[in-house]
Design a protein around this motif. Structure first.
Motif, PDB file in Angstrom:
ATOM      1  N   VAL A 499       0.850  -1.188   0.000  1.00  0.00           N
ATOM      2  CA  VAL A 499       0.000   0.000   0.000  1.00  0.00           C
ATOM      3  C   VAL A 499       0.891   1.245   0.000  1.00  0.00           C
ATOM      4  O   VAL A 499       1.784   1.392   0.826  1.00  0.00           O
ATOM      5  N   ILE A 500       0.640   2.129  -0.963  1.00  0.00           N
ATOM      6  CA  ILE A 500       1.441   3.352  -1.105  1.00  0.00           C
ATOM      7  C   ILE A 500       0.546   4.543  -0.773  1.00  0.00           C
ATOM      8  O   ILE A 500      -0.504   4.727  -1.382  1.00  0.00           O
ATOM      9  N   ASP A 501       0.979   5.368   0.183  1.00  0.00           N
ATOM     10  CA  ASP A 501       0.185   6.562   0.526  1.00  0.00           C
ATOM     11  C   ASP A 501       1.077   7.800   0.624  1.00  0.00           C
ATOM     12  O   ASP A 501       0.789   8.731   1.364  1.00  0.00           O
ATOM     13  N   ARG A 502       2.186   7.781  -0.113  1.00  0.00           N
ATOM     14  CA  ARG A 502       3.115   8.910  -0.078  1.00  0.00           C
ATOM     15  C   ARG A 502       3.994   8.844  -1.320  1.00  0.00           C
ATOM     16  O   ARG A 502       3.969   7.852  -2.040  1.00  0.00           O
ATOM     17  N   PRO A 503       4.804   9.859  -1.569  1.00  0.00           N
ATOM     18  CA  PRO A 503       5.709   9.779  -2.716  1.00  0.00           C
ATOM     19  C   PRO A 503       6.761   8.694  -2.492  1.00  0.00           C
ATOM     20  O   PRO A 503       7.390   8.652  -1.432  1.00  0.00           O
ATOM     21  N   LEU A 504       6.933   7.815  -3.486  1.00  0.00           N
ATOM     22  CA  LEU A 504       7.896   6.723  -3.363  1.00  0.00           C
ATOM     23  C   LEU A 504       8.351   6.296  -4.757  1.00  0.00           C
ATOM     24  O   LEU A 504       7.538   6.123  -5.656  1.00  0.00           O
ATOM     25  N   GLY A 505       9.657   6.108  -4.911  1.00  0.00           N
ATOM     26  CA  GLY A 505      10.199   5.586  -6.162  1.00  0.00           C
ATOM     27  C   GLY A 505      10.741   4.184  -5.939  1.00  0.00           C
ATOM     28  O   GLY A 505      11.318   3.896  -4.892  1.00  0.00           O
ATOM     29  N   ILE A 506      10.521   3.295  -6.930  1.00  0.00           N
ATOM     30  CA  ILE A 506      11.085   1.945  -6.852  1.00  0.00           C
ATOM     31  C   ILE A 506      11.851   1.712  -8.153  1.00  0.00           C
ATOM     32  O   ILE A 506      11.256   1.728  -9.237  1.00  0.00           O
ATOM     33  N   ARG A 507      13.168   1.515  -8.050  1.00  0.00           N
ATOM     34  CA  ARG A 507      14.023   1.456  -9.232  1.00  0.00           C
ATOM     35  C   ARG A 507      14.881   0.202  -9.236  1.00  0.00           C
ATOM     36  O   ARG A 507      15.395  -0.191  -8.189  1.00  0.00           O
ATOM     37  N   ALA A 508      15.070  -0.373 -10.403  1.00  0.00           N
ATOM     38  CA  ALA A 508      16.056  -1.452 -10.539  1.00  0.00           C
ATOM     39  C   ALA A 508      17.439  -0.799 -10.469  1.00  0.00           C
ATOM     40  O   ALA A 508      17.797   0.010 -11.328  1.00  0.00           O
ATOM     41  N   ALA A 509      18.212  -1.153  -9.416  1.00  0.00           N
ATOM     42  CA  ALA A 509      19.484  -0.471  -9.179  1.00  0.00           C
ATOM     43  C   ALA A 509      20.442  -0.645 -10.351  1.00  0.00           C
ATOM     44  O   ALA A 509      21.175   0.276 -10.707  1.00  0.00           O
ATOM     45  N   GLN A 510      20.430  -1.845 -10.978  1.00  0.00           N
ATOM     46  CA  GLN A 510      21.359  -2.114 -12.082  1.00  0.00           C
ATOM     47  C   GLN A 510      20.687  -1.953 -13.450  1.00  0.00           C
ATOM     48  O   GLN A 510      21.218  -2.429 -14.449  1.00  0.00           O
ATOM     49  N   GLY A 511      19.537  -1.331 -13.462  1.00  0.00           N
ATOM     50  CA  GLY A 511      18.905  -1.034 -14.740  1.00  0.00           C
ATOM     51  C   GLY A 511      17.952  -2.124 -15.208  1.00  0.00           C
ATOM     52  O   GLY A 511      17.749  -3.157 -14.552  1.00  0.00           O
ATOM     53  N   ARG A 512      17.407  -1.877 -16.378  1.00  0.00           N
ATOM     54  CA  ARG A 512      16.325  -2.681 -16.938  1.00  0.00           C
ATOM     55  C   ARG A 512      16.686  -4.163 -17.059  1.00  0.00           C
ATOM     56  O   ARG A 512      17.791  -4.499 -17.462  1.00  0.00           O
ATOM     57  N   GLY A 513      15.726  -5.017 -16.691  1.00  0.00           N
ATOM     58  CA  GLY A 513      15.909  -6.457 -16.888  1.00  0.00           C
ATOM     59  C   GLY A 513      16.624  -7.163 -15.745  1.00  0.00           C
ATOM     60  O   GLY A 513      16.861  -8.370 -15.819  1.00  0.00           O
ATOM     61  N   THR A 514      16.973  -6.469 -14.689  1.00  0.00           N
ATOM     62  CA  THR A 514      17.727  -7.113 -13.608  1.00  0.00           C
ATOM     63  C   THR A 514      16.863  -7.449 -12.395  1.00  0.00           C
ATOM     64  O   THR A 514      17.294  -8.174 -11.509  1.00  0.00           O
ATOM     65  N   VAL A 515      15.645  -6.894 -12.363  1.00  0.00           N
ATOM     66  CA  VAL A 515      14.769  -7.130 -11.210  1.00  0.00           C
ATOM     67  C   VAL A 515      13.456  -7.715 -11.709  1.00  0.00           C
ATOM     68  O   VAL A 515      12.785  -7.117 -12.557  1.00  0.00           O
ATOM     69  N   LYS A 516      13.106  -8.916 -11.228  1.00  0.00           N
ATOM     70  CA  LYS A 516      11.847  -9.557 -11.636  1.00  0.00           C
ATOM     71  C   LYS A 516      10.890  -9.594 -10.447  1.00  0.00           C
ATOM     72  O   LYS A 516      11.255 -10.047  -9.365  1.00  0.00           O
ATOM     73  N   LEU A 517       9.669  -9.115 -10.684  1.00  0.00           N
ATOM     74  CA  LEU A 517       8.670  -9.082  -9.611  1.00  0.00           C
ATOM     75  C   LEU A 517       7.494  -9.966  -9.990  1.00  0.00           C
ATOM     76  O   LEU A 517       6.965  -9.876 -11.100  1.00  0.00           O
ATOM     77  N   GLU A 518       7.080 -10.827  -9.031  1.00  0.00           N
ATOM     78  CA  GLU A 518       5.812 -11.534  -9.152  1.00  0.00           C
ATOM     79  C   GLU A 518       5.020 -11.257  -7.888  1.00  0.00           C
ATOM     80  O   GLU A 518       5.596 -10.887  -6.862  1.00  0.00           O
ATOM     81  N   PHE A 519       3.736 -11.457  -7.955  1.00  0.00           N
ATOM     82  CA  PHE A 519       2.929 -11.161  -6.762  1.00  0.00           C
ATOM     83  C   PHE A 519       1.815 -12.175  -6.609  1.00  0.00           C
ATOM     84  O   PHE A 519       1.295 -12.693  -7.591  1.00  0.00           O
TER      85      PHE A 519
END
Ligand code: CA
Length: 735
Positions: A499-519
């Motif tokens: 749950v997001i209720d404020r300004p927040l950034g989520i970034r792949a530290a090493q750039g595109r294609g390095t972080v995979k998210l499932e939920f």
């Protein structure tokens, strides 16, 4: 200091004693003590609320003071008496003063937070509310109406107050004229800080309204002076003047999206106001309708709005207009205004078959229109021979549409000590605003003890997130507003909705294609009041989501939101949203509103639902779900629903949006799912500005655009359509 105050109290008591009365100061600690004190209060008495939080306190403040001896209700310490929960304040009687209260963390159970009457026919007169704060005291439902301040009675004053963050439907503050006892009222509204009000996305988001169309031919005689309107974005009208004989003087409008509108009623004086837009979209100035106004010595700078929201608009009227439409502009004097670096001035604005009565017997004199590039900013929509133009100056404009009354030579400008721009030299000294115009200082408004919101966002902190159970969930839950989560390479399986209720950034530290998210839940993210989410470089898959319909990567709160949210997606890949039907990327609920949604350099594939489905406000009341939607340099393939579906029904003209841009993107096999009720790849209804260009459409359903109201601008160009029907653009037929 201390001695001084004692002396003042002593002398005040001496004066009162000489008059045969002695004023008492009563500290009250609970609601029973308060009610008892009010009952016993005599002229000159002071009732003091003890410091602390007063929950569920409907304050009824009645009594009869005297001109030099009002009955006062105040705080033990200003700012330390908080009225919360289901609370409000009503004043009734004469010579009452309220000061130092803070309304926060709650809402009024009635239709008003502060009302200058007990009930119909029982107003307050000669009374004052000063140094009081109302901060986000919003009803829980976005479209449930209420008013923060209603002024009734006569000779009341509302000054040095701080009002910030009204997020639900309804004018922030209104002066009411219904009833003889409320007319010709001579109220004074001064030195208030009207802080940010988010875009409402419908009519009814005015910050100040004086009168109603029904009583618009009655005089109010209210003075509105030396107030700050800071980012008051609610709707097209920052102030809606709807009664006679009012004065707007010395106010400062800062980056507010809307205008001071002479909507109904005659004989207003608008002078010495300063409007600073700083290039913010849809910032406007003054809109003139009706007769007998004087618009003088106003400074308008950096305003970008157009049409009804322009820096300066003189409207056309409706012949024999009913009270609630547009009366003809007649006998209006517009002089010595400076309109500098603004994008639009509209003459005979709103001209159409209905609004055909052009301005008459009016004068536009000694005004300065300056734009550095010499581009013409004046648009003339109809016959303006009823306006005399004399002694104005413009800056060597190439295609000046007004033939006379303008000197049109290069003008050199300089900044004067008051921070405003003036022509250099003496030649144009009598054109534009006076040299002695003062810009109101924000610190001279509101109260010193309650902080005014900062002009821009706080600096951001960076938090590193590494793979591990609930790592992303925990980091996002704990992050301060404005943080950036730098996500280390790896796979992340998210067990709980974040749950997001404020300004927040989520970034792949090493750039595109390095972080995979499932939920594993029906949504990965839920956006609540105040969310500003930026996703960058993430690879998101819906493969682990529950096998049920209606999942989404991101959803808004399912409940009504009174703060707006924003979403930015860049360099992301989203795929496999197809475990069941109607799996959307973004799922919005009714009664929610996005300031902006921006998708850049991202890829979306194998989605059973829509990407951006913004079509929940289907009541045709002029409401919609988001202001600015933009899709750039992105690719969509095998999408069952529409990439963008926007619905804004109804004929109301009080909003600026929605605005949409889709460019340099590819849509491949979009819209073919049988559940796609839009039968489109992009469906836009009631969008005010749409720009769809340089895209490629392959084997997709068509673009469908329906115009409803206003002067919508639709630009569709430079697109390639392969195996895709041509765009379908139409008007909704008039009722
Ligand atoms: Ca309005």
């Amino acid at each position: 200091m201390c001695r001084c105050r004692k002396f003042l109290v002593a002398s005040a008591l001496a004066i009162l004693a000489a008059g045969g009365l002695s004023a008492t100061e009563t500290l009250v600690r609970n609601q029973d003590e308060y009610r008892d004190a009010v009952k016993r209060a005599n002229p000159g008495d002071v009732i003091v609320l003890a410091n602390g939080v007063w929950r569920d306190f409907e304050i009824l403040f009645t009594g009869t003071g005297l001109p030099e001896q009002p009955i006062t209700l105040t705080a033990e310490t200003k700012g330390e008496v908080v009225i919360s929960g289901q609370s409000n304040l009503r004043l009734a009687g004469e010579h009452l003063v309220v000061s130092g209260l803070v309304f926060r963390d709650g809402y009024s159970p009635t239709n008003t937070v502060i009302s200058f009457r007990r009930t119909k026919g029982e107003p307050a007169n000669y009374s004052r509310v000063t140094g009081t704060v109302i901060d986000r005291f919003n009803k829980l439902e976005r479209h449930e109406i209420d008013f923060w301040v209603l002024m009734f009675g006569r000779h009341n004053r509302f000054d040095h107050n701080h009002l910030e963050g009204k997020g639900n439907l309804g004018v922030t503050m209104a002066v009411r004229l219904d009833g003889e006892e409320n007319q010709r009222n001579h109220h004074r509204i001064d030195h208030n800080y009207f802080g940010p009000r988010p875009i409402l996305g419908s009519n009814g988001g005015e910050t100040l309204r004086i009168g109603t169309s029904h009583y618009s031919l009655t005089d109010s005689l209210t003075v509105v002076e030396n107030n700050v309107f800071d980012r008051c974005d609610g709707e097209l009208e920052i102030i809606s003047n709807k009664s006679g004989g009012n004065t707007y003087r010395g106010n400062l409008f800062l980056e507010s999206r809307g205008t001071l509108t002479m909507r109904h009623g005659n004989n207003a004086v608008i002078e010495d106001n300063v409007f600073l837009g700083n290039g913010v979209p849809n910032t406007g100035g003054i809109r003139v309708i009706n007769k007998g106004h004087v618009v003088r010595n106003n400074y308008l700078h950096g305003l970008t709005g157009y049409r009804f929201g322009a820096a300066f608009t003189v409207m056309n009227g409706v012949p024999d207009s009913p009270l609630n439409r547009y009366h003809q502009v007649e006998d209006v004097l517009m002089e010595n205004n400076s309109i500098i670096e603004c994008d639009y001035i509209e003459m005979a604005g709103g001209s159409d078959d209905e609004r055909s009565a052009t301005p008459i017997d009016s004068m536009f004199r000694a005004n300065l229109v300056f734009n550095r590039d010499g581009e013409n900013v004046i648009r003339v929509h109809d016959d303006i021979s009823g306006i005399s133009f004399e002694g104005n100056a413009s800056n060597a404009v190439g295609k000046m549409p007004i033939g006379q009354g303008f000197a049109n030579s290069p003008i050199e400008m300089h900044m004067a000590e008051n921070g405003l721009m003036y022509p250099a030299g003496d030649e144009l000294a009598s054109v534009g605003v006076r040299a002695d115009l003062q810009v109101l200082d924000k610190d001279d408004t509101g109260v010193a003890w309650y902080p005014k919101p900062a002009p821009s966002q706080a600096p951001s902190a960076t938090i590193v997130v590494s793979p591990g159970e609930d790592a992303l969930f925990n980091a996002a839950s704990r992050a301060q507003a404005g943080s950036i989560l730098e996500v280390a390479p790896g796979s992340y399986r998210v067990r709980k909705t974040i749950v997001i209720d404020r300004p927040l950034g989520i970034r792949a530290a090493q750039g595109r294609g390095t972080v995979k998210l499932e939920f594993e839940r029906p949504a990965l993210f839920e956006l609540d009041d105040g969310a500003r989410l930026e996703l960058s470089g993430l690879e998101i898959s819906g493969a682990a989501s529950p096998d049920m319909s209606g999942n989404s990567v991101i959803r808004t709160s399912r409940y009504s939101m009174t703060s707006n949210y924003a979403l930015t997606v860049e360099d992301c890949s989203v795929s496999d949203l197809d475990v069941n039907y109607t799996f959307n990327f973004l799922l919005v609920a009714k009664n929610t509103f996005a300031d902006a949604i921006r998708i850049t350099r991202s890829e979306f594939s194998d989605i059973s639902g829509s990407v951006l489905s913004m079509s929940r406000e289907i009541d045709d009341l002029g409401r919609y779900n988001g202001e600015v939607i933009s899709v750039v340099d992105s690719r969509f393939s095998n999408i069952g629903g529409a990439v963008v579906d926007i619905y804004r029904g109804g004929t109301d003209e009080s909003t600026f949006g929605p605005r949409l841009e889709i460019r340099s993107s590819v849509l491949d096999s979009v819209g073919h799912n049988a559940r796609n009720k839009t039968a489109a790849s992009i469906r836009l209804l009631g969008v005010q500005m749409a720009d769809i260009h340089d895209n490629e459409f392959i084997d997709s359903r068509p673009i469908r655009v329906t115009h409803t109201v206003g002067d919508p601008v639709t630009r569709i160009g430079g697109n390639r359509f392969a195996g895709t029907p041509e765009p379908i653009v139409g008007e909704i037929s008039a009722p």
